[in-house]
Motif scaffolding. Structure first.
Motif, PDB file in Angstrom:
ATOM      1  N   GLU A  67      13.261   3.924  10.825  1.00 59.11           N
ATOM      2  CA  GLU A  67      12.514   3.581   9.690  1.00 59.11           C
ATOM      3  C   GLU A  67      12.894   4.092   8.400  1.00 59.11           C
ATOM      4  O   GLU A  67      13.785   5.246   8.098  1.00 59.11           O
ATOM      5  CB  GLU A  67      10.900   4.152  10.153  1.00 59.11           C
ATOM      6  CG  GLU A  67      10.165   2.896  11.253  1.00 59.11           C
ATOM      7  CD  GLU A  67       9.119   3.107  11.016  1.00 59.11           C
ATOM      8  OE1 GLU A  67       8.334   4.090  10.682  1.00 59.11           O
ATOM      9  OE2 GLU A  67       8.279   2.591  12.369  1.00 59.11           O
ATOM     10  N   GLU A  68      12.868   3.557   7.380  1.00 59.34           N
ATOM     11  CA  GLU A  68      12.723   3.782   6.366  1.00 59.34           C
ATOM     12  C   GLU A  68      11.933   2.834   5.070  1.00 59.34           C
ATOM     13  O   GLU A  68      11.540   2.342   4.994  1.00 59.34           O
ATOM     14  CB  GLU A  68      14.326   2.708   5.449  1.00 59.34           C
ATOM     15  CG  GLU A  68      15.148   3.359   4.078  1.00 59.34           C
ATOM     16  CD  GLU A  68      16.144   2.377   3.339  1.00 59.34           C
ATOM     17  OE1 GLU A  68      15.953   2.543   1.772  1.00 59.34           O
ATOM     18  OE2 GLU A  68      16.492   1.559   3.762  1.00 59.34           O
ATOM     19  N   ARG A  69      11.003   4.177   4.590  1.00 64.55           N
ATOM     20  CA  ARG A  69       9.863   4.179   3.538  1.00 64.55           C
ATOM     21  C   ARG A  69      10.247   3.666   2.172  1.00 64.55           C
ATOM     22  O   ARG A  69      11.770   4.089   1.179  1.00 64.55           O
ATOM     23  CB  ARG A  69       9.256   5.229   3.457  1.00 64.55           C
ATOM     24  CG  ARG A  69       7.762   4.937   2.460  1.00 64.55           C
ATOM     25  CD  ARG A  69       7.134   5.875   2.410  1.00 64.55           C
ATOM     26  NE  ARG A  69       6.240   6.933   2.363  1.00 64.55           N
ATOM     27  CZ  ARG A  69       4.711   5.870   2.415  1.00 64.55           C
ATOM     28  NH1 ARG A  69       5.200   6.084   3.709  1.00 64.55           N
ATOM     29  NH2 ARG A  69       3.839   5.916   1.488  1.00 64.55           N
TER      30      ARG A  69
END
Length: 455
Positions: free
Chosen positions: A227-229
């Motif tokens: 995931e990437e925030r």
């Protein structure tokens, strides 16, 4: 004499902004109205000029930080005889000192320097400021270049050159930096600050995460496919709020119309050859804009705003053009587009799109729109259901123009065809009125001579 420049409200009524890029550094000499920093508001990137002339003492906010309006962002060492009388909080004087305008009587008249245009700091006196800073010695907020008033004990625990043990260093990290550290699992007490006065910056936090390659925490970093925030802020945040408000407030209706624009494309080619259009971009968007302006003149309700007690029909058109930028979707508008000739409109659209892509639209161009065009065809899309800009009654979407089989005079032919989609607020525009607007725009694009007949 040190002066602090506080983040101003750039005329949009916004409460915060992100520092995107500094154009100066500590020790640089600045002049009045010299660009010192770029900030990003919820609308656009804005360049701020310096209200002072002197030497930069410290940059008080790091690039990438979001701060509230009124927060000091830079301090400038201004020659005493040239100190500005603008409403900025001065650095606290040594104990026992009395500044003019505080307790020693009214401040003497000073020759004012040129004030910032559009972002000007409000003129006033400094009589209110002392109440906001009752304890004079606050070493943690005083730039390093300012001599300490007294060797008070509280000044000792804040040396800049002690990386491993910074004590209560959390007070020297801005709220966005502390939040980033919390999200990344970084203990700020173990981070050496490289910002002004040893404050911790975003880069310090990110370096702390990346540095220890052999530490178990680093080994447990998000793997590929994880995931990437992405923080929701600036233009993206403002767009999301506006679209949600519009979608759940105005009852949207969308109608579609396929149009043969072969003649429009031929007209575009002829216009490009005329000297009146030299140096400007002539595209199908120009004729679509002209057609919509003409349709609005014929059906004024398309250029209106709904309020709880009245429908406000506007007799001017500020034509919005939706533009996709690196920071998200913005909709700058051409002021008084209804009063422009075709060459004037072409130049205005060319300049507007160039500023939008460069992120240089001033706040005034991003507010006050009355009706909007969005060109989704540039992305290879045929049609869509555009959401209204808040406060507007209609938005027109243009799909891609492509070759399609079309019946002309009873014969099948290959023609240039596009799909138009008109979304409108059903509180303001009835289905019949919306259909007439869309039909008229389509008719003018099929035969551009109708623009002359109906103008």
């Amino acid at each position: 004499m040190l002066r602090e420049f506080r983040l101003p409200d750039v005329g949009e009524g916004l409460t915060e902004a992100e520092v995107v890029k500094w154009h100066v550094a500590a020790g640089d000499t600045v002049t009045i109205n010299q660009t010192i920093v770029e900030i990003e508001t919820a609308k656009a990137v804005v360049e701020l000029p310096s209200p002072y002339e002197g030497t930069v003492s410290a940059l008080m906010v790091a690039e990438g930080e979001t701060v509230d309006v009124g927060t000091p962002i830079i301090s400038v060492d201004v020659p005493a005889e040239e100190g500005s009388a603008e409403d900025q909080a001065p650095i606290p004087p040594p104990e026992g000192a009395v500044e003019p305008g505080m307790h020693g009587g009214p401040a003497p008249k000073e020759e004012r320097k040129p004030v910032l245009v559009g972002y000007g700091v409000k003129p006033g006196t400094t009589t209110r400021r002392p109440r906001k800073q009752p304890p004079a010695p606050v070493p943690a907020s005083v730039p390093a270049s300012l001599p300490a008033p007294t060797p008070a004990p509280v000044a000792a625990p804040a040396p800049v050159a002690v990386p491993p043990q910074v004590g209560r260093v959390s007070v020297l990290a801005k709220p966005p930096v502390r939040k980033l550290a919390k999200d990344l699992g970084v203990d700020l007490s173990t981070v050496a600050g490289t910002g002004p006065q040893g404050s911790i910056t975003r880069e310090d936090v990110q370096a702390a995460v990346a540095a220890p390659a052999a530490v178990p925490y680093q080994a447990a970093a998000v793997p590929a496919g994880g995931e990437e925030r992405i923080p929701v802020k600036g233009v993206r945040k403002a767009t999301a709020q506006a679209m949600v408000a519009s979608a759940f407030t105005a009852p949207h209706v969308t109608e579609w119309l396929q149009v043969d624009v072969t003649e429009t494309m031929a007209t575009v080619r002829r216009l490009r050859e005329l000297p009146d259009f030299a140096g400007v971009k002539v595209s199908p968007l120009l004729l679509v804009a002209k057609a919509l302006l003409t349709a609005v003149k014929r059906h004024p309700m398309a250029n209106a705003t709904w309020t709880d007690d009245a429908i406000i029909v506007k007799r001017y058109v500020n034509l919005g053009i939706a533009a996709a930028t690196e920071r998200g979707l913005i909709v700058p508008n051409v002021k008084d587009a209804h009063a422009m000739s075709l060459p004037e409109l072409a130049r205005a659209l060319t300049e507007l799109t160039e500023r939008a892509r460069a992120g240089k639209c001033p706040p005034a161009e991003l507010t006050g729109g009355t009706i909007t065009i969005t060109n989704i065809g540039v992305f290879g899309v045929d049609a869509g259901t555009p959401i209204l800009n808040p406060g507007e009654a209609a938005i027109l979407a243009i799909g891609q123009i492509r070759d399609m089989p079309w019946v002309v005079d009873g014969q099948l032919a290959v023609r240039k065809v596009t799909t138009l989609a008109l979304s409108f607020d059903h509180r303001v525009i009835d289905g019949e009125q919306g259909s007439y607007v869309l039909r008229d725009v389509g008719a003018m694009l099929e035969d551009p001579l109708r623009m002359l007949a109906w103008a």
